[in-house]
Design an enzyme around this catalytic site. Structure first.
Site, PDB file in Angstrom:
ATOM      1  CG  ASN A  46      -0.554  -0.216   2.563  1.00  0.00           C
ATOM      2  OD1 ASN A  46       0.760  -0.804   2.700  1.00  0.00           O
ATOM      3  ND2 ASN A  46      -1.050   0.273   3.532  1.00  0.00           N
ATOM      4  CD  GLU A  48      -1.511   4.629   4.885  1.00  0.00           C
ATOM      5  OE1 GLU A  48      -0.994   5.447   5.509  1.00  0.00           O
ATOM      6  OE2 GLU A  48      -2.250   3.936   4.988  1.00  0.00           O
ATOM      7  CB  CYS A  57      -5.445  -0.949  -1.448  1.00  0.00           C
ATOM      8  SG  CYS A  57      -6.729  -0.504  -0.277  1.00  0.00           S
ATOM      9  CD  GLU A  59      -5.688  -5.876  -1.128  1.00  0.00           C
ATOM     10  OE1 GLU A  59      -5.095  -4.699  -0.943  1.00  0.00           O
ATOM     11  OE2 GLU A  59      -6.502  -6.373  -0.354  1.00  0.00           O
ATOM     12  CB  CYS A  91     -11.040  -2.481   0.918  1.00  0.00           C
ATOM     13  SG  CYS A  91     -10.273  -1.672  -0.565  1.00  0.00           S
TER      14      CYS A  91
HETATM   15  N1  THU Z   1      -5.335  -1.338   2.714  1.00  0.00           N
HETATM   16  C1  THU Z   1      -4.991  -2.256   1.787  1.00  0.00           C
HETATM   17  O1  THU Z   1      -3.740  -2.221   1.335  1.00  0.00           O
HETATM   18  N2  THU Z   1      -5.703  -3.309   1.396  1.00  0.00           N
HETATM   19  C2  THU Z   1      -6.864  -3.540   1.852  1.00  0.00           C
HETATM   20  O2  THU Z   1      -7.728  -4.511   1.358  1.00  0.00           O
HETATM   21  C3  THU Z   1      -7.406  -3.051   2.894  1.00  0.00           C
HETATM   22  C4  THU Z   1      -6.790  -1.508   3.367  1.00  0.00           C
HETATM   23  C5  THU Z   1      -4.506  -0.530   3.158  1.00  0.00           C
HETATM   24  C6  THU Z   1      -5.152   1.006   2.841  1.00  0.00           C
HETATM   25  C7  THU Z   1      -4.417   1.764   3.784  1.00  0.00           C
HETATM   26  O3  THU Z   1      -3.133   2.393   3.309  1.00  0.00           O
HETATM   27  C8  THU Z   1      -4.466   0.951   5.073  1.00  0.00           C
HETATM   28  O4  THU Z   1      -4.561  -0.155   4.739  1.00  0.00           O
HETATM   29  C9  THU Z   1      -5.456   1.118   6.151  1.00  0.00           C
HETATM   30  O5  THU Z   1      -6.751   1.238   5.680  1.00  0.00           O
END
Ligand code: THU
Length: 138
Positions: A46, A48, A57, A59, A91
């Site tokens: 991920n 940010e 994210c 994935e 998600c």
């Molecule tokens: N996140 C992912 O990378 N994958 C998911 O399927 C769920 C959430 C990340 C997004 C964000 O950077 C952190 O987790 C907290 O939500």
């Protein structure tokens, strides 16, 4: 791509990817690993952003990398790793993004969701039933 060693290998790849996560805001690093019928594995973590809603994210990053490298289907398995109390499942947006790549090759990948102590196995079709995909536009 369905026995225990395949699972463990892909979870390890996702765990390694998680080490490259850029998650200074949430503090939750996530790694994803995609396994393809041709034997290749593509990972993502991920990423940010100070504008929180623009964060990507793990994935989604992995699918973008894979499609950017030419993959169009053949998606057999997905592993997601996060050092969270419970294994993190993709998600909703990531389910849809994964579905696009899976649908191109008409596969229903197994999805392994892992943390340090557990691995939960499911299928993309269970996570996203009755999906909207490329065929829905015809
Ligand atoms: N996140 C992912 O990378 N994958 C998911 O399927 C769920 C959430 C990340 C997004 C964000 O950077 C952190 O987790 C907290 O939500």
């Amino acid at each position: 791509m369905s026995d225990d060693s395949d699972r463990d290998e892909l979870v390890v790849a996702a765990r390694h990817a998680q080490e490259d996560a850029y998650a200074p805001y949430s503090g939750l690093g996530v790694g994803a690993a995609l396994s393809f019928a041709d034997g290749t594995v593509v990972t993502g973590s991920n990423v940010e952003n100070a504008s929180y809603g623009l964060s990507l994210c793990a994935e989604t990053v992995a699918v973008a990398k894979a499609m950017g490298e030419g993959h169009r289907g053949g998606l057999q398995a997905v592993a997601v790793f996060a050092a969270a109390a419970k294994p993190v499942t993709p998600c909703g947006r990531c389910r849809q993004v994964l579905n696009e790549l899976a649908a191109l090759g008409d596969t229903d990948p197994i999805v392994w969701c892992a943390n340090d102590s557990d691995v939960v196995a499911t299928r993309l079709s269970a996570l996203l039933p009755q999906a909207f995909g490329p065929d829905s536009l015809s």
